[in-house]
Design a protein around this motif. Structure first.
Motif, PDB file in Angstrom:
ATOM      1  N   VAL A 316      22.378   8.727  -7.817  1.00 12.42           N
ATOM      2  CA  VAL A 316      23.266   8.249  -8.879  1.00 12.42           C
ATOM      3  C   VAL A 316      24.301   7.274  -8.319  1.00 12.42           C
ATOM      4  O   VAL A 316      24.609   6.250  -8.931  1.00 12.42           O
ATOM      5  CB  VAL A 316      23.958   9.437  -9.574  1.00 12.42           C
ATOM      6  CG1 VAL A 316      25.078   8.950 -10.496  1.00 12.42           C
ATOM      7  CG2 VAL A 316      22.950  10.251 -10.367  1.00 12.42           C
ATOM      8  N   SER A 317      24.836   7.576  -7.144  1.00 13.04           N
ATOM      9  CA  SER A 317      25.821   6.682  -6.523  1.00 13.04           C
ATOM     10  C   SER A 317      25.228   5.303  -6.262  1.00 13.04           C
ATOM     11  O   SER A 317      25.884   4.279  -6.481  1.00 13.04           O
ATOM     12  CB  SER A 317      26.321   7.283  -5.205  1.00 13.04           C
ATOM     13  OG  SER A 317      27.141   8.405  -5.429  1.00 13.04           O
ATOM     14  N   ASN A 320      24.549   3.492  -9.674  1.00 16.35           N
ATOM     15  CA  ASN A 320      25.796   3.095 -10.346  1.00 16.35           C
ATOM     16  C   ASN A 320      26.733   2.308  -9.437  1.00 16.35           C
ATOM     17  O   ASN A 320      27.800   1.883  -9.863  1.00 16.35           O
ATOM     18  CB  ASN A 320      26.538   4.338 -10.858  1.00 16.35           C
ATOM     19  CG  ASN A 320      25.772   5.052 -11.955  1.00 16.35           C
ATOM     20  OD1 ASN A 320      24.918   4.463 -12.605  1.00 16.35           O
ATOM     21  ND2 ASN A 320      26.085   6.322 -12.166  1.00 16.35           N
ATOM     22  N   THR A 322      28.640   3.421  -7.114  1.00 20.13           N
ATOM     23  CA  THR A 322      29.914   4.133  -7.120  1.00 20.13           C
ATOM     24  C   THR A 322      29.896   5.208  -6.044  1.00 20.13           C
ATOM     25  O   THR A 322      29.007   6.066  -6.036  1.00 20.13           O
ATOM     26  CB  THR A 322      30.157   4.806  -8.483  1.00 20.13           C
ATOM     27  OG1 THR A 322      30.093   3.816  -9.510  1.00 20.13           O
ATOM     28  CG2 THR A 322      31.529   5.472  -8.513  1.00 20.13           C
TER      29      THR A 322
END
Length: 367
Positions: A316-317, A320, A322
């Motif tokens: 996910v990081s 995204n 992030t």
């Protein structure tokens, strides 16, 4: 989300094989390469997971540079190899998930964090316990004030092996409990103390490992401690006491925080009730203190394998762009600085060592 990222797993030993398993099962990941210096391990994982012929199996890290479209790497190699591997990976433009500890040197950790930021890459450290449902729930309980005024904390992490040859019991085991205490308390220690005992790998045995262990052996002239006792002091005066030993057949994975209204216990060895809230306080009657309001509550936890959550968070990081809020490179750096201070105390026979706040200052200066 249909995007898929290409990941290579570096190191498929005792822990790396579980990283490989989770990434192979992740719907948004293509495992495109596996690296390990032991050909027999590569053969074993190829058979165990029925790896596609298109997956590169190699004993050489440098071979990854020929893999087209490689997005990120998961590094599960000895701690002494982390710095060089992570730095090279970031310079090649790969996102990195690294097994704990990030490195064995706080300055190297900070350098890697800055390098990741300069290249707009994700650097995540596999502090698996921070993704454990019991630790997440425990943080909610503590920070909601359900324990009342916090008194002290304690943890025991013992087992019979494995005995590592690259780091001592302090660096191998303490990082887990320190990470949990920091997360539950929402703060980091300002003072630490450590004492230890060496039985198996004393200073006389270190010469044969000098080439492999490198500078780390220079920092532990007494040898690799098998038993370690730690005291962590936090800004508000709260103290946590930790017992670590890899030479104890009484296997324990237990951590608790005691407050004026009760205690919160995380016992990983208890399958049915890993997280328990023990209510109880004192009522003063004359000059006597009588226990009252005693009750035990087994807290329900969300299902899910912690390591699977680590891998999903990394994905996910990346997607995204992030950094992880739970276990970024900066979180890993902070923990390494605490371990380095504990090593200094250990070498000085338990002398208190005070920690600076320069990591927080450096991190904020980048925001």
């Amino acid at each position: 989300m249909t995007n898929k990222i290409n990941i290579a797993v570096i190191g498929v030993g005792r822990w790396g094989v579980h990283l490989l398993r989770n990434f192979l099962a992740h719907p948004q990941v293509n495992v495109v390469a596996v690296v390990d210096p032991h050909p027999e391990r590569l053969a074993a994982v190829k058979q165990q997971f029925n790896l596609d012929e298109n997956v590169l199996l190699t004993t050489q890290w440098q071979d990854l540079k020929t893999v087209p479209g490689l997005t990120g790497v998961a590094i599960a190699t000895p701690a002494t190899t982390h710095y060089a591997l992570i730095k090279d990976a970031l310079q090649q433009g790969y996102h990195v998930l690294a097994e704990k500890p990030l490195t064995l040197n706080p300055a190297e950790c900070r350098e890697l964090c800055h390098l990741a930021e300069q290249h707009h890459l994700i650097l995540t450290v596999d502090h698996t316990y921070l993704f454990h449902p019991a630790v997440e729930q425990g943080k909610t309980v503590v920070q909601a004030g359900k324990l009342g005024d916090l008194r002290y904390g304690y943890a025991t992490r013992t087992h019979l092996g494995p005995v590592r040859q690259d780091v001592d019991a302090l660096w191998d085991l303490a990082i887990h409990d320190i990470a949990i205490f920091n997360a539950w308390l929402g703060q980091t220690p300002v003072k630490v103390q450590a004492t230890g005992t060496v039985w198996l790998q004393g200073a006389g045995e270190q010469g044969s490992r000098e080439a492999e262990v490198g500078s780390y052996t220079d920092s532990v002239p007494q040898g690799l401690a098998d038993l370690v006792w730690l005291t962590l002091t936090y800004p508000d005066g709260f103290q946590a006491y930790i017992h670590l030993c890899w030479l104890n057949s009484d296997k324990q994975r237990r951590l608790g925080i005691v407050g004026s209204l009760g205690s919160l216990i995380f016992d990983e060895m208890s399958i049915s009730s890993p997280l328990t809230l023990l209510h109880g306080e004192f009522e003063q009657q004359g000059n006597q203190f009588i226990p009252v309001n005693q009750k035990q509550v087994v807290l329900e936890l969300e299902p899910g394998e912690p390591l699977g959550r680590v891998c999903s968070s990394f994905v996910v990081s990346i997607l995204n762009n992030t950094p992880s809020e739970i276990s970024s490179g900066w979180v890993g750096t902070e923990l390494v600085e605490i371990l380095a201070a504990l090593t200094l105390s250990l070498n000085q026979g338990g002398k208190p060592v005070f920690l600076s706040d320069r990591i927080v200052k450096e991190q904020k200066s980048q925001e």
